[in-house]
Design a protein around this motif. Structure first.
Motif, PDB file in Angstrom:
ATOM      1  N   VAL A 157     -13.136  15.637   7.470  1.00 40.59           N
ATOM      2  CA  VAL A 157     -11.945  15.757   8.301  1.00 40.59           C
ATOM      3  C   VAL A 157     -11.443  14.384   8.735  1.00 40.59           C
ATOM      4  CG1 VAL A 157     -12.541  18.084   9.081  1.00 40.59           C
ATOM      5  CG2 VAL A 157     -13.268  16.122  10.440  1.00 40.59           C
ATOM      6  N   ASP A 158     -12.341  13.432   8.873  1.00 35.16           N
ATOM      7  CA  ASP A 158     -11.923  12.072   9.192  1.00 35.16           C
ATOM      8  C   ASP A 158     -11.053  11.500   8.078  1.00 35.16           C
ATOM      9  OD1 ASP A 158     -12.066   9.618  10.857  1.00 35.16           O
ATOM     10  OD2 ASP A 158     -13.143   8.808   9.138  1.00 35.16           O
ATOM     11  N   GLU A 201     -10.921  17.614  13.834  1.00 34.90           N
ATOM     12  CA  GLU A 201     -11.767  16.421  13.872  1.00 34.90           C
ATOM     13  C   GLU A 201     -12.496  16.317  15.207  1.00 34.90           C
ATOM     14  OE1 GLU A 201     -11.659  11.554  13.348  1.00 34.90           O
ATOM     15  OE2 GLU A 201      -9.855  12.729  12.908  1.00 34.90           O
ATOM     16  N   ARG A 208      -5.220  19.375  12.427  1.00 31.33           N
ATOM     17  CA  ARG A 208      -6.134  18.386  11.835  1.00 31.33           C
ATOM     18  C   ARG A 208      -6.847  17.590  12.931  1.00 31.33           C
ATOM     19  NH1 ARG A 208      -1.611  17.606   8.196  1.00 31.33           N
ATOM     20  NH2 ARG A 208      -2.105  18.476   6.156  1.00 31.33           N
ATOM     21  N   ARG A 209      -6.079  17.156  13.903  1.00 32.03           N
ATOM     22  CA  ARG A 209      -6.662  16.365  14.994  1.00 32.03           C
ATOM     23  C   ARG A 209      -7.688  17.198  15.776  1.00 32.03           C
ATOM     24  NH1 ARG A 209      -2.331  14.507  16.457  1.00 32.03           N
ATOM     25  NH2 ARG A 209      -1.712  16.125  17.928  1.00 32.03           N
ATOM     26  N   TRP A 227      -8.885  13.063   6.357  1.00 34.12           N
ATOM     27  CA  TRP A 227      -7.555  13.692   6.304  1.00 34.12           C
ATOM     28  C   TRP A 227      -6.440  12.698   6.623  1.00 34.12           C
ATOM     29  CZ3 TRP A 227      -8.965  18.745   9.319  1.00 34.12           C
ATOM     30  CH2 TRP A 227      -9.448  19.703   8.404  1.00 34.12           C
ATOM     31  N   VAL A 274     -17.659  16.149   9.224  1.00 35.49           N
ATOM     32  CA  VAL A 274     -17.033  15.101  10.031  1.00 35.49           C
ATOM     33  C   VAL A 274     -16.385  14.056   9.127  1.00 35.49           C
ATOM     34  CG1 VAL A 274     -17.500  13.176  11.597  1.00 35.49           C
ATOM     35  CG2 VAL A 274     -18.477  15.431  12.060  1.00 35.49           C
ATOM     36  N   ARG A 321     -16.576  16.483  15.377  1.00 41.54           N
ATOM     37  CA  ARG A 321     -17.361  15.384  15.948  1.00 41.54           C
ATOM     38  C   ARG A 321     -18.155  15.859  17.163  1.00 41.54           C
ATOM     39  NH1 ARG A 321     -16.355  10.570  13.750  1.00 41.54           N
ATOM     40  NH2 ARG A 321     -14.418  10.249  12.563  1.00 41.54           N
TER      41      ARG A 321
END
Length: 230
Positions: free
Chosen positions: A224-225, A119, A115-116, A227, A221, A123
């Motif tokens: 996913v932010d 993101e 996930r990180r 999440w 963006v 971005r």
């Protein structure tokens, strides 16, 4: 055979990755592969002499449609999963063992790492897309090049998102999942992903596609932010 000549019993595994079911390269014009076969060799350890010996074989490997192999020491892969979850996650999801034991039998990705990384990649893609648009100076031919050149990275990101969410990660399926999830109409994401084979994009189509492309990346963006709150 050549890797065994170099590493001997230290060669633990050889895998093919990155194509449909790890498909082999197909010869194209002038005897070169249209899509070079990507491989990873897992070795017990490697020395500078090993690297020198491999360097002397690379031209021959390229001539036979093989990409330069990824050489990984046995202890490195699992310890690198948190640093390269998207890159190594793609290998985990799509590989065929050619020789030796399956080096990934006990490998597990941490969804939080994926996930990180998604993101960060999303971005970064948005920032570079905006910057690259400015550098087109408004020229339609440059915009066409921008879209074509950025499509593979966008497709890779969508595949990672699809795998994380338990969806089919083939390019077309991942694109359709993103269109449904992000509410992007008209098949714009699918059209962008379809360019990953290096196809040319007419200038008129580039002008039509860029706005929904940019909109899709901005929505991705935000998605996913979010999440972190799920």
């Amino acid at each position: 055979r050549e890797l065994r000549d170099i590493f001997g019993p230290r060669l633990q595994s050889l895998i093919v990755y990155g194509g449909p079911s790890g498909e082999h390269a197909t010869p194209g014009a002038h005897g070169h592969a249209e899509t070079p076969t990507r491989t990873m060799a897992v070795v017990e350890r490697m020395t500078r002499e090993d690297l020198r010996a491999c360097a002397g074989r690379v031209a021959g490997w390229h001539a036979h449609g093989l990409a330069t192999p990824l050489l990984v020491a046995a202890h490195e892969f699992d310890r690198s999963l948190d640093a390269f979850p998207l890159e190594f996650g793609a290998i985990l999801a799509d590989h065929v063992v050619v020789s030796g034991a399956n080096p990934f039998a006990a490998s597990r990705l941490d969804p939080a790492d994926v996930r990180r990384a998604c993101e960060v990649q999303a971005r970064s893609h948005l920032l570079h897309l905006r910057e690259a648009y400015l550098e087109t100076h408004g020229r339609a031919d440059a915009l066409s090049d921008l879209i074509v050149q950025s499509a593979p990275a966008f497709a890779a990101l969508l595949r990672s998102v699809a795998r994380l969410e338990g969806q089919p990660s083939e390019d077309g399926a991942a694109a359709r999942h993103a269109e449904r999830t992000l509410g992007v109409p008209g098949g714009a994401i699918t059209d962008i992903v379809a360019l990953t084979g290096g196809h040319e994009l007419p200038s008129a189509d580039a002008e039509r596609l860029f706005a929904p492309y940019l909109d899709a990346v901005e929505k991705l963006v935000s998605y996913v932010d979010g999440w972190a709150n799920r």
